[in-house]
Design a protein around this motif. Structure first.
Motif, short mmCIF file in Angstrom:
data_model
loop_
_atom_site.label_atom_id
_atom_site.label_comp_id
_atom_site.label_asym_id
_atom_site.label_seq_id
_atom_site.Cartn_x
_atom_site.Cartn_y
_atom_site.Cartn_z
N ILE B 47 0.74 -0.84 0.30
CA ILE B 47 0.55 -0.20 -0.24
C ILE B 47 0.92 1.19 -0.53
O ILE B 47 0.48 2.13 -0.62
CB ILE B 47 -0.97 -0.32 0.80
N LYS B 80 -6.81 4.00 -9.82
CA LYS B 80 -6.88 3.22 -8.63
C LYS B 80 -5.96 1.61 -8.74
O LYS B 80 -4.58 1.98 -10.24
CB LYS B 80 -7.99 1.85 -9.06
N TYR B 90 -7.79 -6.80 -3.28
CA TYR B 90 -7.70 -4.93 -2.45
C TYR B 90 -8.39 -4.25 -3.38
O TYR B 90 -7.23 -4.41 -4.83
CB TYR B 90 -7.93 -4.63 -1.12
N MET B 92 -7.56 -0.08 -4.16
CA MET B 92 -7.51 1.18 -3.43
C MET B 92 -7.33 1.78 -5.03
O MET B 92 -7.57 2.34 -5.81
CB MET B 92 -5.39 1.00 -2.76
N ILE B 126 -10.45 2.10 0.19
CA ILE B 126 -10.30 0.49 -0.77
C ILE B 126 -11.22 -0.59 0.34
O ILE B 126 -11.39 -0.18 1.34
CB ILE B 126 -8.63 0.42 0.67
N VAL B 148 -3.85 0.73 6.37
CA VAL B 148 -4.05 2.16 4.86
C VAL B 148 -3.28 2.85 6.26
O VAL B 148 -2.09 3.44 6.19
CB VAL B 148 -4.95 1.69 4.98
#
Lengths: 206, 946
Positions: B47, B80, B90, B92, B126, B148
């Motif tokens: 991330i 994204k 996922y 984000m 997210i 995050v």
């Protein structure tokens, strides 16, 4: 339609103005390069001339109208489809100039079927310089005001006669909508074309 | 199988991501060794890497790299990245603004839901990638959020981050924002989809809800003072027009004609009854209503009582009003075929044109034997009753038209069609709506139409809706020109017939010539002339020979004695003070024949004839010669003593030259110059002058006795022959031109106030039509297919303008008393609609709705308020009002509130209000609440000091 025509474009031009300003003489000078006293035109006269201007072969159909008031209703019909209108006045007679403003220019607006029809103001008989009453500046001013081309010429001495027709035709060649109309092979798809621009440019040249 | 493939793909993408990351990591400092890290740590650094990349790029570069724009009016974009943690993937997303002013504008309409809920600008979102969208249980959500948060704080970012929780329908989120070193902001949003507690339906209760979020300790918080900032946005919707009021019936007449499907059946309340198009069809009102948004900007509320008051406050107290028209869902795409409009009918007409090339005559399309194709035979023709009605409508003698009204749009004239009110234009408009406007219906109507025209001709009945003012407008289509000419011919025929009936006299000439002073049908006219000529007689005793000058009744008898040639006939009155050259008489202008009229094909014929003679031959038109000769004859008759010079002086004054200095010493007799001075111009006086030749051979004949320049019987028959044998495609070509023009002329009469864009658009439409339709008149239809395609595209262009115009009309009449507002809203809509107009493709209809709200000025508020009439008894029992904030008795459809509490953390305690300027004020609590009485959303953000 069937085979290639012998010209690229056919343009219809119209001569208007008071009687006796020398429209027929102008036309005669242009088409056969002569000058003579002509009988007043009865109603309308018509001449064809093939020319090459701007690299294009052109067929000019020039309609010469009578200036008499009585014929005015008749001549109105000759405005139809004209790509160019030559408005002639006599530089030695003021009323022929004012009549252009007051009468003839309005007739053009009224009867011309071409939105973009090119107008040309021509002051004839400049050979009689001593009798001149309409100045060149007045001519230019009027031309600017009403969005015309402007030229002074003399059918008698040939001065500027060729140029007069040439200028007009060049301007027509510059105007896409008129061009499309006069074209011998009409292009169709207007969606791919740009809309015609209406620039009423004034040019004074002598 | 699919899943596996998906996984592979994801893995590939991940690999790519990792490659990116490696590059990134090399570039960026803070590279960590994570070989020994747990999967959670790896996830965090993943991330982090993405965020670092986004941070490093900045909005401008991200934009270059292809960030998605979220709708046109706002400047929100997103990028994204997909991430994987354990078995789950996922997504984000980073939402950011370009060129944002930095401040969140209060109640800006193009805010993202999360921006609005939490008062943030840019943010991270997210969420797991799963078929059902956002489903997270609470532990997973908080784990994700903390990952995050750690990642963001690692890279020193202060972006808020959000994670969806619970069921998607709840639109619940949790979020966190690291605000520098000291503070952290936490976010939480949830929703109650039904059964909202009554307390929370009212402002008072909502206020207390907010207070409860920070006053945990205090027992009786209602007594304490909190300076709570409060803003509110209320959305009202105009009540629907009551359907029950509409009268059923009044079914569109087309229904009975062919029973086809194309008739729209909403004939209850015809909003457009007085719009010009309603003569032909009923359009659905494009504006269903309005939304009024009333905004109370920030004010400070100190107790719940004030909230209760606010709930009863008048909407007029709101600082800001915005208005949004509610439009009919985009009528593009599938509903298109059902919509009836000029455009749809024109489309059918173009189809008919396409078919029209198949046959030689219009009759072929309806005769049983000749119908070329089977599907043509089966095309329906409206029943005779409808045909009768249309013909009656066309030929009934209503008010006589004295002149065709001029279109406001100059370019209308550039289209070669018939004038809007004229017979042929009306025929074309009827054809559009006659049956399904197929070729067979058109043929039926045309044949009957021509039959009616012939009847008018045979019976010398004036053609309806046609002018007989003696001129033919060559800018119109040929059929109209022919009908114009026919109308004139009928007129002339009638006059000739009348003259025959009164052959014993009655016209002025007869009266004078035959000397019946007792017959005074036009005596008043003559008397005037007598008066003027009597004076003349007194002083002109010298040469008063001519009978024509003796107009007084007493002298008329002597007239009879004179030889007929000497008698004045066909005079239209004297010409100013002009005198004849050779006799002391005033010059009379003759009655002359009308100049012959010609349709354009006649001109064409002449032109061709002239061209055939070629260049060598000096050409003078025979027709003009005839006219001149006729004028000369008439002049001679009116002035028996006139000479050629007199004629020239009248007819071509320019050829009569006078020296200026002669004026002084000319003889003046009682006001008249005589003898006239001057001479013929040189060109007129030359020997072989054609004018003089013509003069010499022209007999003295008044116009009434001359051979007519136009033979009405002959010309009329020719015209009917033309109409009866017209080629189908020639008819259809002219119909298409005229129908386009007449439809546009009809629509352009719509009053839509001062909407400049609309005016320009119509002007443009005319131009476009003119440039395409022009090709229809060209004699060579080389590429028929291309032409038909062009025409169909023109129909689309027409449709766009038509729809825009209907909207403009609807808007105009709804906001009649607030022209500025209707102008502004139209301008907004125009800008919204314009990009859609250019594309003639219909397939990918943009789902985006028009949502530009226009501020209402205080002077316009009353107009808007009038759009919310107090509900009728009928309406009010249907609804249970429960929210308050009523506006003229209407509940808001939506209420949005933001509470916020500020504090300066320096003093470390809530509720204290120190001087603001000295300390840094921080929004400690913020709550966004929106909803209705059965749907409530709330979002809370709390800033705390860690």
């Amino acid at each position: 339609m069937d085979n290639r025509p012998e010209f690229d474009y056919l343009f219809k031009l119209l001569l208007i103005g008071d009687s006796g300003v020398g429209k027929s003489s102008l036309l005669l000078r242009f088409t056969s390069d002569t000058f003579e006293e002509l009988s007043p035109t009865i109603g309308v006269d018509f001449k064809v001339k093939m020319v090459t201007i701007g690299g294009k072969k052109l067929k000019l159909a020039i309609w010469d109208t009578a200036g008499q008031e009585r014929f005015r209703t008749l001549t109105s019909s000759y405005y139809r489809g004209a790509q160019g209108v030559i408005m002639v006045y006599d530089v030695t007679r003021r009323e022929t100039f004012t009549n252009l403003k007051d009468i003839w220019a309005k007739e053009v607006d009224l009867y011309s079927t071409n939105q973009d029809c090119i107008k040309m103001l021509v002051g004839n008989k400049v050979d009689k310089e001593s009798e001149r009453v309409v100045t060149k500046k007045e001519g230019i001013d009027f031309a600017r005001e009403s969005g015309c081309l402007f030229l002074e010429c003399s059918a008698k001495t040939r001065v500027n006669v060729e140029q007069c027709f040439e200028e007009l035709v060049l301007k027509i060649l510059d105007t896409p909508s008129l061009l499309a109309e006069g074209s011998s092979s009409v292009k169709k798809n207007i969606f791919k074309q740009k809309p015609p621009q209406n620039d009423a440019a004034t040019s004074g040249c002598c | 199988m699919k899943e596996a493939a998906g996984k592979e793909k994801r893995e590939e993408m991940k690999e790519e991501d990792e490659e990116n990351e490696e590059e990134t990591l090399e570039e960026l400092e803070g590279f960590d060794d994570f070989t020994l890290a747990s999967s959670w740590e790896r996830f965090i650094s993943e991330i982090e890497a993405v965020c670092r990349q986004w941070l490093a790029d900045g909005p401008k570069n991200l934009l270059k790299k292809g960030a998605d724009c979220l709708g046109s009016p706002n400047n929100l974009y997103k990028v994204k990245s997909e991430l994987k943690y354990g078995m789950k993937s996922y997504c984000m997303e980073y939402f950011f603004e370009i060129s944002g002013s930095g401040k969140v504008v209060e109640w800006s309409i193009d805010l993202h839901n999360l921006q609005l809920s939490f008062g943030v600008k840019e943010f991270l979102l997210i969420a797991p990638i799963s078929a059902s969208g956002v489903v997270l249980d609470a532990p997973e959500a908080s784990k994700l959020l903390s990952a995050v948060a750690i990642a963001l704080s690692n890279c020193g970012s202060i972006w808020p981050a959000f994670v969806p929780v619970h069921d998607p329908s709840r639109e619940a989120y949790i979020g966190i924002q690291n605000m520098g070193t000291d503070y952290t902001r936490r976010f939480e949003a949830d929703r109650i989809g039904s059964q909202v507690p009554i307390k929370l339906m009212h402002l008072e209760g909502l206020y207390e809800l907010f207070i409860s979020k920070f006053v945990f300790s205090m027992v009786d918080f209602s007594a304490s003072l909190f300076k709570v900032h409060f803003t509110m946005k209320l959305t009202y919707r105009t009540p629907p027009y009551d359907d029950d009021d509409g009268i059923q019936g009044g079914e569109s007449e087309i229904t009975e004609s062919d029973g086809n499907s194309e008739v729209d059946n909403h004939s209850k309340t015809q909003w457009d009854d007085d719009c010009p198009w309603s003569e032909w069809y009923t359009a659905e009102d494009p504006i269903k209503g309005f939304e009024l948004i009333a905004i109370w900007s920030s004010r400070i509320v100190e107790n719940s009582l004030e909230m209760a008051e606010l709930e009863n406050a008048s909407c007029h107290d709101a600082e800001k009003w915005l208005l949004l028209p509610i439009l009919t869902p985009n009528s593009n795409a599938d509903s298109k075929d059902k919509m009836t409009s000029f455009a749809s009918q024109l489309h059918l007409l173009v189809n008919a044109l396409n078919v029209s090339f198949e046959a030689q005559f219009m009759e072929d399309f309806i005769s049983v034997e000749k119908a070329s194709s089977d599907n043509l035979k089966s095309t329906p023709i409206p029943p005779p009753t409808v045909l009768d009605r249309v013909l009656k409508d066309l030929f009934n003698e209503g008010e006589k038209i004295s002149n065709y009204s001029k279109s406001e749009y100059q370019n209308s004239r550039a289209i070669k069609g018939a004038p809007f009110e004229s017979l042929f234009a009306q025929f074309c408009l009827h054809s559009l709506w006659f049956g399904s406007c197929n070729i067979r219906a058109i043929a039926t109507l045309w044949i009957e139409f021509v039959r009616e025209v012939r009847w008018c001709w045979e019976e010398s009945q004036p053609l309806p809706s046609m002018l007989t003012n003696g001129s033919i407008d060559l800018s119109t289509c040929l059929i109209h020109q022919k009908l114009q000419m026919l109308a004139i011919c009928i007129d002339k025929k009638v006059m000739v017939d009348k003259d025959l009936h009164k052959s014993s006299g009655g016209c002025e000439e007869g009266l004078q010539f035959k000397g019946y002073p007792s017959q005074v049908s036009e005596s008043s006219d003559i008397d005037e002339k007598c008066d003027s000529s009597r004076q003349e007689a007194h002083h002109g005793s010298k040469i008063n020979k001519s009978a024509s000058d003796l107009k007084s009744k007493s002298l008329l008898k002597s007239t009879k004695i004179e030889s007929p040639a000497q008698v004045r006939r066909g005079s239209a009155g004297v010409v100013g003070s002009m005198m004849l050259l050779n006799s002391y008489q005033r010059m009379h202008a003759p009655d002359t024949q009308d100049a012959p009229i010609m349709t354009e094909d006649m001109h064409e014929e002449r032109l061709q004839a002239v061209e055939a003679f070629g260049n060598s031959f000096s050409f003078s038109a025979q027709l003009e010669k005839d006219v001149l000769s006729s004028d000369m004859s008439a002049f001679k008759a009116a002035n028996p003593d006139a000479v050629f010079e007199d004629f020239i002086r009248w007819h071509s004054p320019g050829d009569w030259e006078r020296d200026e200095n002669e004026d002084d010493d000319k003889l003046r007799v009682e006001g008249y110059d005589w003898p006239p001075q001057g001479r013929l111009s040189q060109r007129m006086s030359e020997g072989g002058n054609s004018w003089r030749q013509l003069w010499n051979v022209s007999p003295a004949l008044p116009a009434s006795e001359q051979k007519p320049l136009l033979d009405p019987n002959r010309e009329g028959e020719k015209i009917l022959h033309y109409l009866e044998t017209l080629r189908p495609h020639q008819l259809l070509e002219q119909m298409v031109c005229t129908a386009f023009k007449a439809s546009a002329d009809n629509l352009s009469q719509t009053s839509f106030g001062d909407l400049q864009q609309m005016r320009t658009k119509i002007e443009q439409l005319y131009l476009t039509m003119a440039s395409i339709l022009k090709h229809l008149q060209a004699n060579h239809l080389k590429d028929k297919g291309e032409l038909i395609d062009d025409l169909k595209r023109l129909c689309l262009v027409f449709e766009h303008v038509e729809q825009l115009l209907i909207l403009a009309a609807s808007l105009h009449r709804k906001l009649l008393s607030a022209p500025r507002l209707s102008k502004a809203i139209f301008a907004d809509y125009y800008n919204f609609y314009l990009p859609r107009m250019g594309t003639s493709s219909v397939g990918n209809a943009d789902e985006k709705e028009f949502n530009v709200r226009q501020p209402v000025r205080s002077s316009e508020r009353q107009v808007v308020a009038n759009m919310f009439p107090p509900p009728t008894a009928n309406q009010s029992w249907r609804k249970v009002l429960s929210m308050g904030n009523l506006f003229n008795g209407h509940e808001p459809i939506y209420r949005e509130i933001i509470f916020s509490l500020y504090d300066n953390f320096g003093e470390g305690q809530y509720g204290t209000s120190g001087p603001r300027s000295n300390h840094r004020e921080i929004e400690t609590h913020r709550m966004y609440i929106c909803g209705t009485s059965n749907d409530l959303q709330a979002a809370l953000s709390v800033t705390s000091c860690d």
